[in-house]
Design a protein around this motif. Structure first.
Motif, mmCIF file in Angstrom:
data_model
loop_
_atom_site.group_PDB
_atom_site.id
_atom_site.type_symbol
_atom_site.label_atom_id
_atom_site.label_comp_id
_atom_site.label_asym_id
_atom_site.label_seq_id
_atom_site.Cartn_x
_atom_site.Cartn_y
_atom_site.Cartn_z
ATOM 1 N N VAL A 123 -5.635 1.625 6.579
ATOM 2 C CA VAL A 123 -5.023 3.032 6.085
ATOM 3 C C VAL A 123 -3.956 2.514 5.449
ATOM 4 O O VAL A 123 -4.008 3.192 3.793
ATOM 5 N N ALA A 124 -3.420 1.022 6.060
ATOM 6 C CA ALA A 124 -2.087 1.087 4.612
ATOM 7 C C ALA A 124 -2.385 0.429 3.621
ATOM 8 O O ALA A 124 -2.061 0.004 2.444
ATOM 9 N N PHE A 125 -3.919 -0.378 3.694
ATOM 10 C CA PHE A 125 -4.405 -1.048 2.236
ATOM 11 C C PHE A 125 -5.272 0.018 1.746
ATOM 12 O O PHE A 125 -4.878 -0.421 0.265
ATOM 13 N N ALA A 126 -5.598 1.278 1.603
ATOM 14 C CA ALA A 126 -6.272 1.920 1.005
ATOM 15 C C ALA A 126 -5.245 2.772 0.054
ATOM 16 O O ALA A 126 -5.062 2.836 -0.904
ATOM 17 N N PHE A 127 -4.120 3.135 0.975
ATOM 18 C CA PHE A 127 -3.180 3.900 -0.333
ATOM 19 C C PHE A 127 -2.377 2.530 -0.900
ATOM 20 O O PHE A 127 -1.509 2.981 -1.704
ATOM 21 N N ALA A 128 -2.205 1.198 -0.751
ATOM 22 C CA ALA A 128 -1.454 0.348 -1.134
ATOM 23 C C ALA A 128 -1.811 0.212 -2.857
ATOM 24 O O ALA A 128 -1.775 -0.460 -3.539
ATOM 25 N N TRP A 129 -3.782 0.198 -2.482
ATOM 26 C CA TRP A 129 -4.356 0.158 -4.091
ATOM 27 C C TRP A 129 -4.005 0.940 -4.921
ATOM 28 O O TRP A 129 -3.701 0.506 -6.276
#
Length: 358
Positions: free
Chosen positions: A282-288
């Motif tokens: 979830v965190a890396f999906a929003f980081a993009w």
């Protein structure tokens, strides 16, 4: 070595607590010698947990816990300097995505623990909280949550994140040169420290009288943040005090982990792995989209959105040669937001017994 029976009860209790804190300090010191980020809190908790599985350990009494929460809040609030607050204003779009990401991480990871592990919502959401560990433990104590398993999940995430995140960032960005350790923060003067701690304690006592959840850490954080953000006081607490706070937190959490049964501890590992994977995805999906919006490398956004502790993530960012301003601004915002909002996020949830297992 057993304490002689002729000693008064309070002295025996104090000696056991001192021994517990000493063990925690040894564990933190060992991790510090190994140069592990977040060493004093993770090392102290890990050693106390291991010792507690071998032999039952005492819980630290409420005065120890409350004083640790006041110190923790003072440290958290000291991050809100005028310069740091100004830095957070440079990335409004990315910070907005961070706020949405925080909610998504807690809901997704909390739902995983709720429906897979069959935990209560309070335990699930507190274990899912990405950082602000002292606030999490304070709320857990106040709400009667299972601090042992919450702390175990949080510790696992910190240790694994520190171990694997550098490799993930290198793969995503082709690596980066190390830029050394961050510059040391100025130490607060004695009069300013007395003012901060006095206001922190007073605000905590007022919140306690008002029956606010986790009153001491919330009140101390708010008081310290206002004083630092307004430029009334400057600097953070001495490193010796910060280290002592980390050791006390590690001792408190490790003592609760040691109260868990061995089969329950073993069952926590697959849950911790699953929760870690969910929160990272979830965190890396929003980081993009945040990286694209802020115009920074994706590796910097990964470090900024990673659900780890402020100290650990800041050190990793410096070690990886990432943009310290961007990463630091996001972790400061997350740290302050979670620290101030956590008592209210779960404060309305009534304690419940976990649903029966099938």
């Amino acid at each position: 070595m057993p304490v002689p029976n002729f000693l008064p009860y309070r002295l025996r209790t104090l000696s056991r607590e001192a021994a517990l804190i000493a063990c925690a300090a040894v564990g933190g010191g060992l991790f510090a010698l190994l140069d592990i980020p977040a060493a004093w809190i993770s090392g102290s908790m890990l050693l106390v947990s291991i010792l507690g599985v071998i032999r039952p350990l005492p819980d630290l009494r409420k005065p120890w816990f409350d004083s640790t929460m006041v110190m923790s809040g003072a440290l958290i609030g000291s991050s809100a300097t005028p310069e740091a607050l100004a830095a957070t204003a440079r990335y409004p779009g990315s910070l907005f995505i961070l706020i949405v990401a925080l909610a998504a991480i807690m809901l997704a990871t909390g739902a995983y623990l709720r429906f897979v592990a069959r935990w209560s919502w309070i335990d699930s959401l507190l274990a899912a909280a990405p950082g602000a560990l002292s606030a999490v433990i304070s709320v857990a104590q106040d709400k009667g949550a299972n601090i042992g398993r919450i702390a175990a999940i949080q510790l696992f995430r910190i240790l694994v994140l520190v171990a694997v995140l550098p490799s993930i960032m290198k793969l995503s960005s082709g690596g980066g040169g190390a830029v050394g350790a961050p510059p040391p923060l100025p130490v607060i003067s004695l009069p300013d420290m007395v003012l901060v701690l006095g206001c922190a304690l007073a605000t905590g006592l007022i919140f306690d009288r008002l029956r606010v959840t986790a009153p001491y850490i919330l009140g101390a954080t708010l008081a310290s943040a206002v004083l630092h953000g307004a430029g009334i006081v400057h600097g953070t607490l001495p490193p010796e005090i910060a280290t002592a706070v980390m050791v006390m937190l590690g001792a408190a959490m490790g003592g609760r982990v040691s109260n868990l049964k061995r089969n329950e501890i073993a069952a926590l590992f697959p849950l911790a792995i699953g929760g870690f994977v969910v929160s990272m995805l979830v965190a890396f999906a929003f980081a993009w989209p945040a990286a694209w919006l802020a115009g920074v490398p994706y590796a910097s956004a990964m470090a900024a959105f990673a659900p780890g502790g402020l100290e650990a993530m800041a050190m990793l960012a410096f070690a990886m040669g990432l943009d310290p301003l961007y990463v630091g601004a996001h972790h400061l915002a997350r740290f302050m937001l979670l620290g101030l909002s956590m008592p209210f996020v779960v404060g309305w949830i009534r304690p419940e017994k976990p649903p029966p297992e099938n």
